[in-house]
Write a protein that holds these residues in place. Structure first.
Motif, PDB file in Angstrom:
ATOM      1  N   GLU A 190       0.845  -1.181   0.000  1.00  0.00           N
ATOM      2  CA  GLU A 190       0.000   0.000   0.000  1.00  0.00           C
ATOM      3  C   GLU A 190       0.890   1.244   0.000  1.00  0.00           C
ATOM      4  OE1 GLU A 190      -0.693  -2.575   2.023  1.00  0.00           O
ATOM      5  OE2 GLU A 190      -2.680  -3.200   1.319  1.00  0.00           O
ATOM      6  N   PRO A 191       0.341   2.411  -0.350  1.00  0.00           N
ATOM      7  CA  PRO A 191       1.169   3.635  -0.346  1.00  0.00           C
ATOM      8  C   PRO A 191       1.771   3.898   1.043  1.00  0.00           C
ATOM      9  CG  PRO A 191      -0.886   4.051  -1.502  1.00  0.00           C
ATOM     10  CD  PRO A 191      -1.019   2.697  -0.852  1.00  0.00           C
ATOM     11  N   ILE A 192       3.105   4.008   1.099  1.00  0.00           N
ATOM     12  CA  ILE A 192       3.780   4.374   2.353  1.00  0.00           C
ATOM     13  C   ILE A 192       4.915   5.356   2.057  1.00  0.00           C
ATOM     14  CG2 ILE A 192       3.312   2.265   3.700  1.00  0.00           C
ATOM     15  CD1 ILE A 192       6.180   1.343   2.951  1.00  0.00           C
ATOM     16  N   ASP A 193       5.315   6.106   3.082  1.00  0.00           N
ATOM     17  CA  ASP A 193       6.487   6.970   2.964  1.00  0.00           C
ATOM     18  C   ASP A 193       7.719   6.127   3.232  1.00  0.00           C
ATOM     19  OD1 ASP A 193       5.355   9.611   2.452  1.00  0.00           O
ATOM     20  OD2 ASP A 193       4.462   9.416   4.449  1.00  0.00           O
ATOM     21  N   GLN A 194       8.598   5.978   2.238  1.00  0.00           N
ATOM     22  CA  GLN A 194       9.800   5.160   2.409  1.00  0.00           C
ATOM     23  C   GLN A 194      10.849   5.933   3.196  1.00  0.00           C
ATOM     24  OE1 GLN A 194       9.976   2.123   1.751  1.00  0.00           O
ATOM     25  NE2 GLN A 194       8.693   1.620  -0.024  1.00  0.00           N
ATOM     26  N   PRO A 195      11.659   5.195   3.993  1.00  0.00           N
ATOM     27  CA  PRO A 195      12.694   5.879   4.776  1.00  0.00           C
ATOM     28  C   PRO A 195      13.687   6.634   3.882  1.00  0.00           C
ATOM     29  CG  PRO A 195      12.763   3.479   5.120  1.00  0.00           C
ATOM     30  CD  PRO A 195      11.583   3.766   4.252  1.00  0.00           C
ATOM     31  N   TRP A 196      13.848   6.174   2.617  1.00  0.00           N
ATOM     32  CA  TRP A 196      14.821   6.834   1.739  1.00  0.00           C
ATOM     33  C   TRP A 196      14.205   7.950   0.906  1.00  0.00           C
ATOM     34  CZ3 TRP A 196      13.725   1.536   1.254  1.00  0.00           C
ATOM     35  CH2 TRP A 196      12.926   1.173   0.168  1.00  0.00           C
ATOM     36  N   GLY A 197      12.972   8.341   1.197  1.00  0.00           N
ATOM     37  CA  GLY A 197      12.459   9.526   0.516  1.00  0.00           C
ATOM     38  C   GLY A 197      11.054   9.425  -0.041  1.00  0.00           C
ATOM     39  N   PRO A 198      10.877   8.667  -1.133  1.00  0.00           N
ATOM     40  CA  PRO A 198       9.598   8.784  -1.829  1.00  0.00           C
ATOM     41  C   PRO A 198       8.434   8.128  -1.092  1.00  0.00           C
ATOM     42  CG  PRO A 198      10.885   7.018  -2.784  1.00  0.00           C
ATOM     43  CD  PRO A 198      11.757   7.665  -1.751  1.00  0.00           C
ATOM     44  N   LYS A 199       7.222   8.569  -1.439  1.00  0.00           N
ATOM     45  CA  LYS A 199       6.035   7.819  -1.051  1.00  0.00           C
ATOM     46  C   LYS A 199       5.737   6.912  -2.233  1.00  0.00           C
ATOM     47  CE  LYS A 199       1.191   8.402   0.247  1.00  0.00           C
ATOM     48  NZ  LYS A 199       0.092   9.332   0.486  1.00  0.00           N
ATOM     49  N   ASP A 200       5.579   5.613  -2.002  1.00  0.00           N
ATOM     50  CA  ASP A 200       5.310   4.733  -3.132  1.00  0.00           C
ATOM     51  C   ASP A 200       4.436   3.546  -2.758  1.00  0.00           C
ATOM     52  OD1 ASP A 200       7.007   2.976  -1.846  1.00  0.00           O
ATOM     53  OD2 ASP A 200       8.492   2.863  -3.451  1.00  0.00           O
ATOM     54  N   CYS A 201       4.028   2.796  -3.784  1.00  0.00           N
ATOM     55  CA  CYS A 201       3.250   1.578  -3.583  1.00  0.00           C
ATOM     56  C   CYS A 201       3.649   0.601  -4.691  1.00  0.00           C
ATOM     57  CB  CYS A 201       1.756   1.872  -3.614  1.00  0.00           C
ATOM     58  SG  CYS A 201       1.126   2.444  -5.192  1.00  0.00           S
ATOM     59  N   ALA A 202       3.203  -0.649  -4.594  1.00  0.00           N
ATOM     60  CA  ALA A 202       3.622  -1.641  -5.586  1.00  0.00           C
ATOM     61  C   ALA A 202       2.528  -2.663  -5.864  1.00  0.00           C
ATOM     62  CB  ALA A 202       4.886  -2.349  -5.113  1.00  0.00           C
ATOM     63  N   PHE A 203       2.476  -3.097  -7.106  1.00  0.00           N
ATOM     64  CA  PHE A 203       1.533  -4.122  -7.563  1.00  0.00           C
ATOM     65  C   PHE A 203       2.285  -5.191  -8.341  1.00  0.00           C
ATOM     66  CE2 PHE A 203      -1.212  -0.367  -7.297  1.00  0.00           C
ATOM     67  CZ  PHE A 203      -2.369  -0.886  -6.721  1.00  0.00           C
ATOM     68  N   ARG A 204       1.636  -6.350  -8.520  1.00  0.00           N
ATOM     69  CA  ARG A 204       2.025  -7.296  -9.564  1.00  0.00           C
ATOM     70  C   ARG A 204       1.047  -7.100 -10.717  1.00  0.00           C
ATOM     71  NH1 ARG A 204       6.980  -9.480  -8.878  1.00  0.00           N
ATOM     72  NH2 ARG A 204       7.274 -10.339  -6.811  1.00  0.00           N
ATOM     73  N   ASP A 205       1.550  -7.056 -11.928  1.00  0.00           N
ATOM     74  CA  ASP A 205       0.622  -7.090 -13.058  1.00  0.00           C
ATOM     75  C   ASP A 205       0.119  -8.541 -13.184  1.00  0.00           C
ATOM     76  OD1 ASP A 205       2.362  -8.619 -14.623  1.00  0.00           O
ATOM     77  OD2 ASP A 205       2.679  -7.079 -16.144  1.00  0.00           O
ATOM     78  N   PRO A 206      -0.854  -8.829 -14.040  1.00  0.00           N
ATOM     79  CA  PRO A 206      -1.433 -10.184 -14.048  1.00  0.00           C
ATOM     80  C   PRO A 206      -0.415 -11.284 -14.353  1.00  0.00           C
ATOM     81  CG  PRO A 206      -2.868  -8.662 -15.211  1.00  0.00           C
ATOM     82  CD  PRO A 206      -1.601  -7.907 -14.907  1.00  0.00           C
ATOM     83  N   SER A 207       0.725 -10.945 -14.973  1.00  0.00           N
ATOM     84  CA  SER A 207       1.727 -11.962 -15.308  1.00  0.00           C
ATOM     85  C   SER A 207       2.779 -12.136 -14.235  1.00  0.00           C
ATOM     86  CB  SER A 207       2.441 -11.580 -16.606  1.00  0.00           C
ATOM     87  OG  SER A 207       1.521 -11.395 -17.637  1.00  0.00           O
ATOM     88  N   GLY A 208       2.903 -11.161 -13.322  1.00  0.00           N
ATOM     89  CA  GLY A 208       3.918 -11.277 -12.281  1.00  0.00           C
ATOM     90  C   GLY A 208       4.975 -10.182 -12.312  1.00  0.00           C
ATOM     91  N   ASN A 209       4.888  -9.246 -13.248  1.00  0.00           N
ATOM     92  CA  ASN A 209       5.832  -8.121 -13.235  1.00  0.00           C
ATOM     93  C   ASN A 209       5.564  -7.225 -12.029  1.00  0.00           C
ATOM     94  OD1 ASN A 209       7.367  -8.233 -15.842  1.00  0.00           O
ATOM     95  ND2 ASN A 209       5.285  -8.183 -16.692  1.00  0.00           N
ATOM     96  N   MET A 210       6.647  -6.764 -11.387  1.00  0.00           N
ATOM     97  CA  MET A 210       6.451  -5.802 -10.311  1.00  0.00           C
ATOM     98  C   MET A 210       6.356  -4.402 -10.915  1.00  0.00           C
ATOM     99  SD  MET A 210       8.699  -4.591  -7.050  1.00  0.00           S
ATOM    100  CE  MET A 210       8.815  -6.143  -6.188  1.00  0.00           C
ATOM    101  N   ILE A 211       5.248  -3.731 -10.602  1.00  0.00           N
ATOM    102  CA  ILE A 211       5.043  -2.366 -11.062  1.00  0.00           C
ATOM    103  C   ILE A 211       4.980  -1.480  -9.827  1.00  0.00           C
ATOM    104  CG2 ILE A 211       3.508  -0.798 -12.322  1.00  0.00           C
ATOM    105  CD1 ILE A 211       4.700  -2.973 -14.126  1.00  0.00           C
ATOM    106  N   ARG A 212       5.947  -0.580  -9.696  1.00  0.00           N
ATOM    107  CA  ARG A 212       5.942   0.341  -8.553  1.00  0.00           C
ATOM    108  C   ARG A 212       5.455   1.699  -9.035  1.00  0.00           C
ATOM    109  NH1 ARG A 212       8.576  -2.115  -4.228  1.00  0.00           N
ATOM    110  NH2 ARG A 212       7.878  -0.370  -2.977  1.00  0.00           N
ATOM    111  N   LEU A 213       4.732   2.373  -8.152  1.00  0.00           N
ATOM    112  CA  LEU A 213       4.252   3.716  -8.447  1.00  0.00           C
ATOM    113  C   LEU A 213       4.811   4.631  -7.381  1.00  0.00           C
ATOM    114  CD1 LEU A 213       0.473   2.769  -8.924  1.00  0.00           C
ATOM    115  CD2 LEU A 213       2.273   2.809 -10.662  1.00  0.00           C
ATOM    116  N   SER A 214       5.367   5.763  -7.796  1.00  0.00           N
ATOM    117  CA  SER A 214       5.858   6.680  -6.774  1.00  0.00           C
ATOM    118  C   SER A 214       5.273   8.072  -6.971  1.00  0.00           C
ATOM    119  CB  SER A 214       7.389   6.692  -6.746  1.00  0.00           C
ATOM    120  OG  SER A 214       7.908   7.405  -7.820  1.00  0.00           O
ATOM    121  N   GLN A 215       5.140   8.775  -5.854  1.00  0.00           N
ATOM    122  CA  GLN A 215       4.550  10.122  -5.871  1.00  0.00           C
ATOM    123  C   GLN A 215       5.542  11.098  -6.474  1.00  0.00           C
ATOM    124  OE1 GLN A 215       1.407  11.076  -4.289  1.00  0.00           O
ATOM    125  NE2 GLN A 215       1.727  13.084  -5.181  1.00  0.00           N
ATOM    126  N   ARG A 216       5.093  11.873  -7.434  1.00  0.00           N
ATOM    127  CA  ARG A 216       5.983  12.842  -8.069  1.00  0.00           C
ATOM    128  C   ARG A 216       6.034  14.104  -7.232  1.00  0.00           C
ATOM    129  NH1 ARG A 216       3.312  14.033 -12.706  1.00  0.00           N
ATOM    130  NH2 ARG A 216       3.669  11.961 -13.520  1.00  0.00           N
TER     131      ARG A 216
END
Lengths: 137, 133
Positions: free
Chosen positions: B107-133
């Motif tokens: 789920e969206p969290i503030d990472q200790p190294w800076g960005p706020k981000d979250c992550a999903f698997r696409d239906p095949s298993g690729n990791m897709i991360r989203l970060s706040q701009r």
């Protein structure tokens, strides 16, 4: 690849994702196996064949990796041990030493200039413990 | 002299299965759909970043059976390199992707190294991360 082979890999991936996510919780092999919809023994064999480590070893590697980051940031050994889900300081120290080749307090107290110079996401991957014969940063 | 990224490739087990995740979830636009034999290359575009094409194709497209199988195994195990997107509305995009039924890794969290981000698997298993701009 055959559809059932893909299903097995997908189920194992979901269990691995659960370990990556819930490593700090009390997580046992039967719970991981249930996530993959396999019996514990079958799951353990399949997981090891796929990811090169038993599920328990993978979880401990993950815990030790996270504890290394906490120790680098100055957290005490006891707090780092609890934070990553280990309940016994003795077995945490034993695993840490087995996996990294040095004691948690020794690791905490020495310089980490190489790691500090790396972006955090790179540091996370290069410090992930592999075996005691691998150069530690 | 100038340079910019033009195409980025994401390998998926099934292009049709992947499209709802990328189109309805991430909000990318399907721009091109090229077929050759039993393989397809679907190009996705973002209005925020004109000129960049994200190409979805299957593991065996343009590869030998053995190489395709090896690629498919790594993909399904979830160990291929991740792709990271940025957005000005992380919480909104997170909900939009989750609504497609995608597996949530974080789920969206503030990472200790800076960005706020979250992550999903696409239906095949690729990791897709989203970060706040």
């Amino acid at each position: 690849m055959k559809p059932y082979e893909l299903e097995v890999l997908t189920a194992l991936r979901r269990a691995k994702d659960m370990i990556d996510r819930d490593y700090a919780k009390p997580l046992d092999v039967p719970t991981m196996a249930a996530k993959a919809m396999m019996s514990p023994a079958h799951f353990s064999r399949q997981f090891k064949a796929t990811y090169g480590q038993s599920p328990y070893a993978y979880m401990m590697t993950r815990r030790i990796e996270r504890s290394m980051a906490l120790l680098r940031s100055g957290m005490s050994v006891t707090d780092a041990c609890m934070e990553v889900g280990c309940t016994s300081l003795g077995s945490f120290s034993t695993s840490f030493t087995q996996i990294t080749g040095e004691s948690p307090s020794g690791y905490r107290n020495r310089e980490h200039t190489a790691v500090e110079a790396m972006p955090a996401c790179i540091a996370k991957s290069v410090t992930r413990p592999k075996s005691t014969r691998v150069q530690r940063y | 002299m100038d340079i910019s990224l033009q195409y980025s490739h994401i390998t998926v087990n099934d292009v049709d299965e992947a499209i709802p995740f990328y189109r309805d979830g991430l909000g990318l636009r399907v721009e091109n759909d090229v077929a050759s034999g039993e393989h397809r290359w679907v190009t996705l575009a973002s209005d925020t970043q004109p000129g960049l094409g994200i190409v979805l194709s299957d593991p065996h497209a343009g590869r030998s059976e053995a190489d395709g199988n090896a690629m498919q195994e790594l993909l399904t195990k979830g160990v291929l390199p991740m792709t990271v997107f940025s957005t000005s509305d992380l919480d909104g995009l997170f909900e939009q992707v989750r609504a497609t039924g995608a597996e949530v890794l974080q789920e969206p969290i503030d990472q200790p190294w800076g960005p706020k981000d979250c992550a999903f698997r696409d239906p095949s298993g690729n990791m897709i991360r989203l970060s706040q701009r």
